[in-house]
Motif scaffolding. Structure first.
Motif, PDB file in Angstrom:
ATOM      1  N   ALA A  72       0.826  -1.215   0.000  1.00  0.00           N
ATOM      2  CA  ALA A  72       0.000   0.000   0.000  1.00  0.00           C
ATOM      3  C   ALA A  72       0.854   1.256   0.000  1.00  0.00           C
ATOM      4  O   ALA A  72       0.496   2.254  -0.614  1.00  0.00           O
ATOM      5  CB  ALA A  72      -0.928  -0.013   1.212  1.00  0.00           C
ATOM      6  N   GLY A  73       1.957   1.245   0.706  1.00  0.00           N
ATOM      7  CA  GLY A  73       2.829   2.411   0.727  1.00  0.00           C
ATOM      8  C   GLY A  73       2.309   3.557   1.570  1.00  0.00           C
ATOM      9  O   GLY A  73       2.853   4.661   1.505  1.00  0.00           O
ATOM     10  N   SER A  74       1.245   3.348   2.342  1.00  0.00           N
ATOM     11  CA  SER A  74       0.693   4.391   3.202  1.00  0.00           C
ATOM     12  C   SER A  74       0.172   3.744   4.480  1.00  0.00           C
ATOM     13  O   SER A  74      -0.216   2.566   4.478  1.00  0.00           O
ATOM     14  CB  SER A  74      -0.438   5.140   2.490  1.00  0.00           C
ATOM     15  N   LEU A  75       0.144   4.534   5.541  1.00  0.00           N
ATOM     16  CA  LEU A  75      -0.320   4.007   6.818  1.00  0.00           C
ATOM     17  C   LEU A  75      -1.552   4.749   7.341  1.00  0.00           C
ATOM     18  O   LEU A  75      -1.878   4.620   8.521  1.00  0.00           O
ATOM     19  CB  LEU A  75       0.790   4.100   7.873  1.00  0.00           C
ATOM     20  N   ASP A  76      -2.242   5.510   6.478  1.00  0.00           N
ATOM     21  CA  ASP A  76      -3.453   6.159   6.979  1.00  0.00           C
ATOM     22  C   ASP A  76      -4.567   5.124   7.135  1.00  0.00           C
ATOM     23  O   ASP A  76      -4.477   3.993   6.650  1.00  0.00           O
ATOM     24  CB  ASP A  76      -3.876   7.301   6.052  1.00  0.00           C
ATOM     25  N   LYS A  77      -5.627   5.508   7.834  1.00  0.00           N
ATOM     26  CA  LYS A  77      -6.695   4.559   8.154  1.00  0.00           C
ATOM     27  C   LYS A  77      -7.353   4.006   6.899  1.00  0.00           C
ATOM     28  O   LYS A  77      -7.748   2.837   6.853  1.00  0.00           O
ATOM     29  CB  LYS A  77      -7.724   5.240   9.051  1.00  0.00           C
ATOM     30  N   ALA A  78      -7.470   4.836   5.872  1.00  0.00           N
ATOM     31  CA  ALA A  78      -8.099   4.366   4.641  1.00  0.00           C
ATOM     32  C   ALA A  78      -7.259   3.281   3.972  1.00  0.00           C
ATOM     33  O   ALA A  78      -7.796   2.282   3.468  1.00  0.00           O
ATOM     34  CB  ALA A  78      -8.298   5.549   3.688  1.00  0.00           C
ATOM     35  N   ALA A  79      -5.924   3.451   3.967  1.00  0.00           N
ATOM     36  CA  ALA A  79      -5.039   2.453   3.350  1.00  0.00           C
ATOM     37  C   ALA A  79      -5.075   1.142   4.146  1.00  0.00           C
ATOM     38  O   ALA A  79      -5.071   0.050   3.552  1.00  0.00           O
ATOM     39  CB  ALA A  79      -3.615   2.999   3.274  1.00  0.00           C
ATOM     40  N   ILE A  80      -5.104   1.242   5.475  1.00  0.00           N
ATOM     41  CA  ILE A  80      -5.164   0.028   6.298  1.00  0.00           C
ATOM     42  C   ILE A  80      -6.478  -0.710   6.049  1.00  0.00           C
ATOM     43  O   ILE A  80      -6.500  -1.936   5.878  1.00  0.00           O
ATOM     44  CB  ILE A  80      -5.010   0.389   7.781  1.00  0.00           C
ATOM     45  N   ALA A  81      -7.584   0.040   6.010  1.00  0.00           N
ATOM     46  CA  ALA A  81      -8.889  -0.583   5.766  1.00  0.00           C
ATOM     47  C   ALA A  81      -8.944  -1.202   4.379  1.00  0.00           C
ATOM     48  O   ALA A  81      -9.512  -2.290   4.189  1.00  0.00           O
ATOM     49  CB  ALA A  81      -9.994   0.448   5.938  1.00  0.00           C
ATOM     50  N   ALA A  82      -8.332  -0.530   3.388  1.00  0.00           N
ATOM     51  CA  ALA A  82      -8.351  -1.059   2.024  1.00  0.00           C
ATOM     52  C   ALA A  82      -7.550  -2.357   1.932  1.00  0.00           C
ATOM     53  O   ALA A  82      -7.965  -3.314   1.260  1.00  0.00           O
ATOM     54  CB  ALA A  82      -7.793  -0.008   1.063  1.00  0.00           C
ATOM     55  N   ALA A  83      -6.385  -2.407   2.615  1.00  0.00           N
ATOM     56  CA  ALA A  83      -5.580  -3.622   2.598  1.00  0.00           C
ATOM     57  C   ALA A  83      -6.327  -4.774   3.267  1.00  0.00           C
ATOM     58  O   ALA A  83      -6.299  -5.920   2.792  1.00  0.00           O
ATOM     59  CB  ALA A  83      -4.237  -3.374   3.295  1.00  0.00           C
ATOM     60  N   ALA A  84      -7.023  -4.488   4.369  1.00  0.00           N
ATOM     61  CA  ALA A  84      -7.793  -5.528   5.050  1.00  0.00           C
ATOM     62  C   ALA A  84      -8.949  -6.028   4.182  1.00  0.00           C
ATOM     63  O   ALA A  84      -9.204  -7.239   4.097  1.00  0.00           O
ATOM     64  CB  ALA A  84      -8.330  -4.984   6.379  1.00  0.00           C
ATOM     65  N   GLU A  85      -9.626  -5.101   3.532  1.00  0.00           N
ATOM     66  CA  GLU A  85     -10.748  -5.495   2.663  1.00  0.00           C
ATOM     67  C   GLU A  85     -10.261  -6.300   1.466  1.00  0.00           C
ATOM     68  O   GLU A  85     -10.917  -7.260   1.030  1.00  0.00           O
ATOM     69  CB  GLU A  85     -11.491  -4.238   2.208  1.00  0.00           C
ATOM     70  N   LYS A  86      -9.094  -5.941   0.952  1.00  0.00           N
ATOM     71  CA  LYS A  86      -8.557  -6.620  -0.224  1.00  0.00           C
ATOM     72  C   LYS A  86      -8.324  -8.102   0.032  1.00  0.00           C
ATOM     73  O   LYS A  86      -8.543  -8.940  -0.850  1.00  0.00           O
ATOM     74  CB  LYS A  86      -7.256  -5.934  -0.645  1.00  0.00           C
ATOM     75  N   VAL A  87      -7.868  -8.442   1.242  1.00  0.00           N
ATOM     76  CA  VAL A  87      -7.544  -9.843   1.537  1.00  0.00           C
ATOM     77  C   VAL A  87      -8.659 -10.536   2.320  1.00  0.00           C
ATOM     78  O   VAL A  87      -8.513 -11.695   2.711  1.00  0.00           O
ATOM     79  CB  VAL A  87      -6.219  -9.937   2.316  1.00  0.00           C
ATOM     80  N   GLY A  88      -9.764  -9.816   2.554  1.00  0.00           N
ATOM     81  CA  GLY A  88     -10.914 -10.442   3.188  1.00  0.00           C
ATOM     82  C   GLY A  88     -10.889 -10.497   4.699  1.00  0.00           C
ATOM     83  O   GLY A  88     -11.541 -11.367   5.298  1.00  0.00           O
ATOM     84  N   VAL A  89     -10.170  -9.585   5.343  1.00  0.00           N
ATOM     85  CA  VAL A  89     -10.171  -9.545   6.804  1.00  0.00           C
ATOM     86  C   VAL A  89     -11.490  -8.944   7.278  1.00  0.00           C
ATOM     87  O   VAL A  89     -11.876  -7.849   6.855  1.00  0.00           O
ATOM     88  CB  VAL A  89      -8.987  -8.716   7.343  1.00  0.00           C
ATOM     89  N   VAL A  90     -12.184  -9.638   8.156  1.00  0.00           N
ATOM     90  CA  VAL A  90     -13.458  -9.158   8.679  1.00  0.00           C
ATOM     91  C   VAL A  90     -13.180  -8.143   9.778  1.00  0.00           C
ATOM     92  O   VAL A  90     -12.460  -8.424  10.738  1.00  0.00           O
ATOM     93  CB  VAL A  90     -14.297 -10.329   9.235  1.00  0.00           C
ATOM     94  N   THR A  91     -13.762  -6.969   9.626  1.00  0.00           N
ATOM     95  CA  THR A  91     -13.478  -5.884  10.577  1.00  0.00           C
ATOM     96  C   THR A  91     -14.729  -5.367  11.273  1.00  0.00           C
ATOM     97  O   THR A  91     -14.652  -4.379  11.996  1.00  0.00           O
ATOM     98  CB  THR A  91     -12.804  -4.714   9.836  1.00  0.00           C
ATOM     99  N   ASP A  92     -15.881  -6.014  11.065  1.00  0.00           N
ATOM    100  CA  ASP A  92     -17.111  -5.499  11.675  1.00  0.00           C
ATOM    101  C   ASP A  92     -17.382  -6.092  13.056  1.00  0.00           C
ATOM    102  O   ASP A  92     -18.429  -5.871  13.646  1.00  0.00           O
ATOM    103  CB  ASP A  92     -18.306  -5.770  10.768  1.00  0.00           C
ATOM    104  N   GLY A  93     -16.459  -6.894  13.571  1.00  0.00           N
ATOM    105  CA  GLY A  93     -16.633  -7.455  14.898  1.00  0.00           C
ATOM    106  C   GLY A  93     -17.307  -8.801  14.932  1.00  0.00           C
ATOM    107  O   GLY A  93     -17.442  -9.398  16.004  1.00  0.00           O
ATOM    108  N   THR A  94     -17.738  -9.321  13.781  1.00  0.00           N
ATOM    109  CA  THR A  94     -18.429 -10.607  13.773  1.00  0.00           C
ATOM    110  C   THR A  94     -17.453 -11.771  13.823  1.00  0.00           C
ATOM    111  O   THR A  94     -17.793 -12.856  14.289  1.00  0.00           O
ATOM    112  CB  THR A  94     -19.303 -10.725  12.522  1.00  0.00           C
ATOM    113  N   ALA A  95     -16.244 -11.570  13.325  1.00  0.00           N
ATOM    114  CA  ALA A  95     -15.262 -12.651  13.336  1.00  0.00           C
ATOM    115  C   ALA A  95     -14.618 -12.751  14.720  1.00  0.00           C
ATOM    116  O   ALA A  95     -14.712 -11.838  15.545  1.00  0.00           O
ATOM    117  CB  ALA A  95     -14.183 -12.421  12.279  1.00  0.00           C
ATOM    118  N   ASP A  96     -13.956 -13.865  14.952  1.00  0.00           N
ATOM    119  CA  ASP A  96     -13.371 -14.146  16.262  1.00  0.00           C
ATOM    120  C   ASP A  96     -12.313 -13.112  16.624  1.00  0.00           C
ATOM    121  O   ASP A  96     -11.296 -12.976  15.949  1.00  0.00           O
ATOM    122  CB  ASP A  96     -12.762 -15.553  16.253  1.00  0.00           C
TER     123      ASP A  96
END
Length: 405
Positions: A323-347
């Motif tokens: 990503a080359g950036s550490l802002d919140k949008a870049a972190i969220a985009a990297a997580a979404e790209k690889v399918g990391v669940v961030t809404d609290g439903t996953a363990d």
């Protein structure tokens, strides 16, 4: 004549009556003056008494007010300790710490109950004092071409070989011990026919002819101290957090890397690690998050640990560095790209406190090993800091494998 006499007598009588009236007036005026004088005197005495009493009351009131307003006397502060006193105090504290009983090692895993309480690294914070459980660790070995990102605010343990003064102390002490050993050896072997000055001359000439023995002895000493420090915490060091590892789960050699997503040299080292994993099927690589460079490093590390809980660490690791950036949008985009669940439903994805405990554990390990840069590599009993390259990593893995066989 008679008439004139009577008229004169009458006029004289009237004159005497008038004169008597004047005397009465003067008498009355004198009495009135005396009365006014007495009243004036009494009035004056009363005014003086009143003024005197008022003056005393006013002085008393002003005195009380002045006493209340008068500042309290300042306490004389003790003079600060001199530089010599501070040095002696530090030496006494270091001696007491060296004689203290050893504490148990760090827990193996961030989920364990006995995680030590280590403060979070705050941006721009001054260095905190070292953990009193930290073993004595020497300066870290670096290759000639190693590149590293310096840590900001990483705690250091002073007086254990990380600064120039202690390094010089080690050099002088070890050089003196080596010199004495040679003197005793020569004295025992040739002492029967050699004087002390002759033995000292031989020792001095030998060191001048072979100056490399001093650096070699220092290097051996440093390597021994590094090995002791690593062995003291090896279980906690080599046990990964959830899925934060790659390669062979049962590998015969474990390579541990401390990384920070704000570290450009960590990003540049990703291809080297990928190549090692592809070519060495017996290697296990354990990733430890050490967010010490930028304030945003912690947010990326928290998301990486969430990905590790979901078995997607390696994918997020690569996406975040790409990503080359550490802002919140870049972190969220990297997580979404690889399918990391961030809404609290996953363990445990929303359990930030659990992830912070893992970061605290990593920071405690880094403190015990006195790490001051990322990336840091540990394999076997070897420790390297910076971007050392594929060839150096491969040689270190081979050396660790040979030492185990």
């Amino acid at each position: 004549s008679a008439q004139a006499g009577r008229a004169a007598a009458k006029a004289s009588g009237e004159a005497w009556e008038k004169m008597a009236l004047g005397d009465k007036a003067r008498k009355l005026s004198s009495e009135a003056g005396r009365g006014l004088g007495e009243v004036a005197g009494k009035t004056k005495a009363g005014v003086v008494d009143i003024a005197k009493a008022s003056g005393e009351s006013l002085r008393d009131g002003i005195g009380d007010a002045a006493s209340k307003l008068r500042p309290a006397p300042r306490e004389e502060l003790a003079p600060p300790p001199s530089g010599l006193e501070q040095l002696l105090a530090r030496e006494e504290a270091a001696a007491a710490q060296a004689n203290a009983p050893a504490a148990p090692d760090l827990p193996l895993f961030a989920g364990d109950a006995a995680i030590p309480a280590v403060a979070k690294p705050a941006p721009g914070a001054s260095a905190m004092e070292g953990d009193d459980r930290s073993p004595i660790a020497p300066p870290m070995k670096k290759t000639a071409n190693a590149k590293a990102m310096p840590a900001q605010g990483l705690p250091q343990v002073k007086g254990t070989g990380m600064d120039g003064v202690s390094t010089r102390t080690w050099g002088l002490a070890l050089g003196g011990i080596l010199l004495l050993a040679i003197v005793f050896w020569l004295g025992g072997r040739f002492g029967g026919g050699m004087s002390k000055s002759e033995v000292e001359t031989i020792v001095a000439d030998y060191i001048k002819a072979n100056p490399q023995i001093i650096p070699a002895a220092l290097e051996a000493q440093r390597n021994g101290e590094i090995a002791k420090a690593i062995d003291a915490i090896r279980p906690a060091l080599e046990k990964p957090y959830a899925g934060a590892w790659a390669g062979n789960a049962d590998g015969d050699v474990t390579l541990v890397v401390f990384t920070d997503y704000a570290c450009g040299f960590c990003r540049a080292s990703v291809p080297d690690v990928d190549r090692l994993i592809r070519e060495d099927k017996r290697l296990k690589v354990v990733f430890r998050e050490l967010p010490i460079i930028a304030p945003q490093s912690r947010d990326a590390a928290i998301m990486a640990l969430a990905a590790a809980r979901q078995g997607k660490y390696d994918a997020f690791h690569h996406a975040m560095f790409a990503a080359g950036s550490l802002d919140k949008a870049a972190i969220a985009a990297a997580a979404e790209k690889v399918g990391v669940v961030t809404d609290g439903t996953a363990d445990a994805t929303a359990n930030e406190a659990l992830f912070q405990r893992e970061l605290d554990s990593n920071l405690a390990i880094a403190t015990q090993l006195q790490l001051n840069a990322t990336p840091t590599w540990i394999v076997g009993n070897q420790l390297f800091q910076g971007q050392i390259g594929y060839d150096a990593l491969k040689q270190a893995v081979a050396k660790a494998r040979t030492a185990k066989s």
